[in-house]
Scaffold this motif. Structure first.
Motif, PDB file in Angstrom:
ATOM      1  N   GLU A 187       0.838  -1.199   0.000  1.00 19.54           N
ATOM      2  CA  GLU A 187       0.000   0.000   0.000  1.00 19.54           C
ATOM      3  C   GLU A 187       0.868   1.241   0.000  1.00 19.54           C
ATOM      4  O   GLU A 187       1.888   1.295   0.683  1.00 19.54           O
ATOM      5  N   LEU A 188       0.448   2.225  -0.768  1.00 16.66           N
ATOM      6  CA  LEU A 188       1.025   3.559  -0.724  1.00 16.66           C
ATOM      7  C   LEU A 188      -0.113   4.528  -0.454  1.00 16.66           C
ATOM      8  O   LEU A 188      -1.169   4.439  -1.085  1.00 16.66           O
ATOM      9  N   HIS A 189       0.098   5.438   0.477  1.00 13.29           N
ATOM     10  CA  HIS A 189      -0.893   6.454   0.799  1.00 13.29           C
ATOM     11  C   HIS A 189      -0.373   7.814   0.331  1.00 13.29           C
ATOM     12  O   HIS A 189       0.839   8.039   0.322  1.00 13.29           O
ATOM     13  N   PHE A 190      -1.283   8.685  -0.037  1.00 12.77           N
ATOM     14  CA  PHE A 190      -0.942  10.019  -0.503  1.00 12.77           C
ATOM     15  C   PHE A 190      -1.823  11.049   0.186  1.00 12.77           C
ATOM     16  O   PHE A 190      -3.030  10.863   0.293  1.00 12.77           O
ATOM     17  N   TRP A 191      -1.203  12.120   0.641  1.00 14.03           N
ATOM     18  CA  TRP A 191      -1.954  13.242   1.204  1.00 14.03           C
ATOM     19  C   TRP A 191      -1.827  14.414   0.239  1.00 14.03           C
ATOM     20  O   TRP A 191      -0.825  14.568  -0.448  1.00 14.03           O
ATOM     21  N   LEU A 192      -2.862  15.208   0.162  1.00 14.01           N
ATOM     22  CA  LEU A 192      -2.884  16.348  -0.747  1.00 14.01           C
ATOM     23  C   LEU A 192      -2.108  17.506  -0.134  1.00 14.01           C
ATOM     24  O   LEU A 192      -2.410  17.955   0.966  1.00 14.01           O
ATOM     25  N   GLY A 193      -1.094  17.952  -0.854  1.00 14.53           N
ATOM     26  CA  GLY A 193      -0.280  19.083  -0.400  1.00 14.53           C
ATOM     27  C   GLY A 193      -0.111  20.083  -1.522  1.00 14.53           C
ATOM     28  O   GLY A 193      -0.495  19.826  -2.664  1.00 14.53           O
ATOM     29  N   SER A 194       0.504  21.196  -1.192  1.00 13.89           N
ATOM     30  CA  SER A 194       0.688  22.238  -2.204  1.00 13.89           C
ATOM     31  C   SER A 194       2.157  22.604  -2.399  1.00 13.89           C
ATOM     32  O   SER A 194       2.467  23.430  -3.249  1.00 13.89           O
ATOM     33  N   ASP A 195       3.062  21.981  -1.643  1.00 13.46           N
ATOM     34  CA  ASP A 195       4.484  22.326  -1.708  1.00 13.46           C
ATOM     35  C   ASP A 195       5.261  21.227  -2.435  1.00 13.46           C
ATOM     36  O   ASP A 195       5.517  20.165  -1.871  1.00 13.46           O
ATOM     37  N   ARG A 196       5.616  21.463  -3.686  1.00 13.24           N
ATOM     38  CA  ARG A 196       6.351  20.476  -4.480  1.00 13.24           C
ATOM     39  C   ARG A 196       7.679  20.099  -3.822  1.00 13.24           C
ATOM     40  O   ARG A 196       8.155  18.989  -3.948  1.00 13.24           O
ATOM     41  N   HIS A 197       8.264  21.024  -3.089  1.00 17.29           N
ATOM     42  CA  HIS A 197       9.531  20.772  -2.408  1.00 17.29           C
ATOM     43  C   HIS A 197       9.423  19.574  -1.459  1.00 17.29           C
ATOM     44  O   HIS A 197      10.379  18.808  -1.327  1.00 17.29           O
ATOM     45  N   VAL A 198       8.292  19.398  -0.830  1.00 18.13           N
ATOM     46  CA  VAL A 198       8.108  18.267   0.089  1.00 18.13           C
ATOM     47  C   VAL A 198       8.208  16.955  -0.683  1.00 18.13           C
ATOM     48  O   VAL A 198       8.954  16.052  -0.309  1.00 18.13           O
ATOM     49  N   ALA A 199       7.458  16.835  -1.778  1.00 21.42           N
ATOM     50  CA  ALA A 199       7.486  15.600  -2.570  1.00 21.42           C
ATOM     51  C   ALA A 199       8.873  15.352  -3.162  1.00 21.42           C
ATOM     52  O   ALA A 199       9.354  14.218  -3.177  1.00 21.42           O
TER      53      ALA A 199
END
Length: 111
Positions: free
Chosen positions: A45-57
């Motif tokens: 499983e992979l989980h994803f949270w919605l963020g707005s900072d590309r730097h984090v990803a």
């Protein structure tokens, strides 16, 4: 007592993440909420949270154990262009995939 670990990765757009992970990596969506996505394949499983900072990803990665040669062939058959697995000096064969938002997935197996 620990039975598994589940990486939680950043997504700038959950629909884009779902499309990439399903079409290019063969995952299936288990949950698509407005701000959270769960994808699964072969018991992983992979989980994803919605963020707005590309730097984090772009500064996030996870390690997934698997048959790197078979995964490379499967991903390539799905149209993903990537380098073949490499044998690392620490005794692992690894395949690297960067998703559209910058998350690095390292697929690995002992050599």
């Amino acid at each position: 007592m620990i039975t598994s670990t589940v990486p939680v990765l950043a997504s700038l757009n959950l629909a884009e993440s779902e499309a990439f992970y399903s079409l290019k990596l063969g995952f299936t969506a288990l949950l698509h909420a407005p701000d959270y996505l769960i994808m699964a394949r072969d018991g992983c499983e992979l989980h994803f949270w919605l963020g707005s900072d590309r730097h984090v990803a772009e500064n996030t990665s996870c390690y997934v154990r698997g048959d790197t040669r078979a995964l490379h062939a499967d991903f390539a058959a799905r149209g993903l262009v990537l380098k073949p697995p490499v044998e690392r000096e620490w005794g692992m064969r690894e395949l690297y995939v960067i998703d559209p938002h910058g998350n690095l997935l390292k697929f690995g197996e002992p050599t």
